[in-house]
Design a protein around this motif. Sequence first.
Motif: not given
Length: 359
Positions: A150-163
């Motif tokens: 659940k914590v590491l899922s926080r990386l999904i949006k930044p990856i998708e946004k190119g952040e």
Amino acid sequence: MNISQIIGLRLTQQNKTNTNTNQIENKFGLRMQSPLKQDTVCFGATEKMLTSRTEGISLKVAKAVSLSAEPMQEKVKKFLNDTFGDLLITELNPMNPIYTIKDRVKKPGSIVEKSATRQLNSKSEVLDFMTDLNGAKIVMRDARKKVVEKVLSRLIKPIEKGEVELLEIENKRPIITKNFKRTKKEQYDYAGIDFLESLQRIQETKWAKSDIKEKPLVRFDITDYTKVNYSAIHMLLRLPGEVRPFELMIMGKDVNSLKNLDDLLFKILNNKNVDKKYKPLVDIVSKLKESGNKTILEKFNQYRGEAFLFQREKEPSTYAYVGAFDYFLPLKQNIPPIYDLNNLYRIMLECENASKKVK
């Protein structure tokens, strides 16, 4: 495709180690391996016993490397705080999942030593190939798989946004699980393989849709076995505009507490520099390297491995605060009581507290 060709970095390969399983049995039905034959943690591909500092770069060059890494560290700190900061424990929210988030730039002395063990001979080689010049660590209060995921899922949006870009995943596993079936291998993992593979796919899909001519792949080492049974997830992430990545480690609070001590033990036993404030600890542990103490050293290394399993198996605390007391597996090996990890940890803390008082 070799990702090192894409990002200009030399990445390590999995270290292959044979193991015999006998002796100590724990609650998962695993048996502790025979005494370790080498004084090494083996967190990477090659053994890290330091034989000569002259094989790497000079301290002057290392200071320049460390200084050049500092600007990126501020970006790393901001990214981690923006992404995970609200999940940290506080006095009002002691049940939050993250115990602490730490970050650091690799110190010049460590750069010198690692450049020697990796045979990196120039500033440019170090900047290209030393992937942990910038590092960070997420220490979990609750290290159950579903919580870590659940914590590491926080990386999904930044990856998708190119952040941020995910370049590498290493799933650190106890060497003792090497010859077991998949279900047993996964008992010490911090996240499910399916979940980690989903992060891998999300990043590769992002790259596939980009205008990059040669589409890179995320390097994923599912079974990166560690000789002292250390469990963790290591990732290489890269921020926009940066050439080099930063290393992110994820582990539980209990494993982290022992790793803080074990890192010092590793340095002492592998001829690496240790801060002079730890001299009382160095004086004790360095005796294990003396001629005639080989058997005691092997038993001590086995004890280290048993202790990491013990730490990983602890239940998550229902309440945690920074500075809480830590305890480790009591000494069961037939070696001098002074080498009980609880005693060595106490000495380490005394050294650190004495240093703070001097300042």
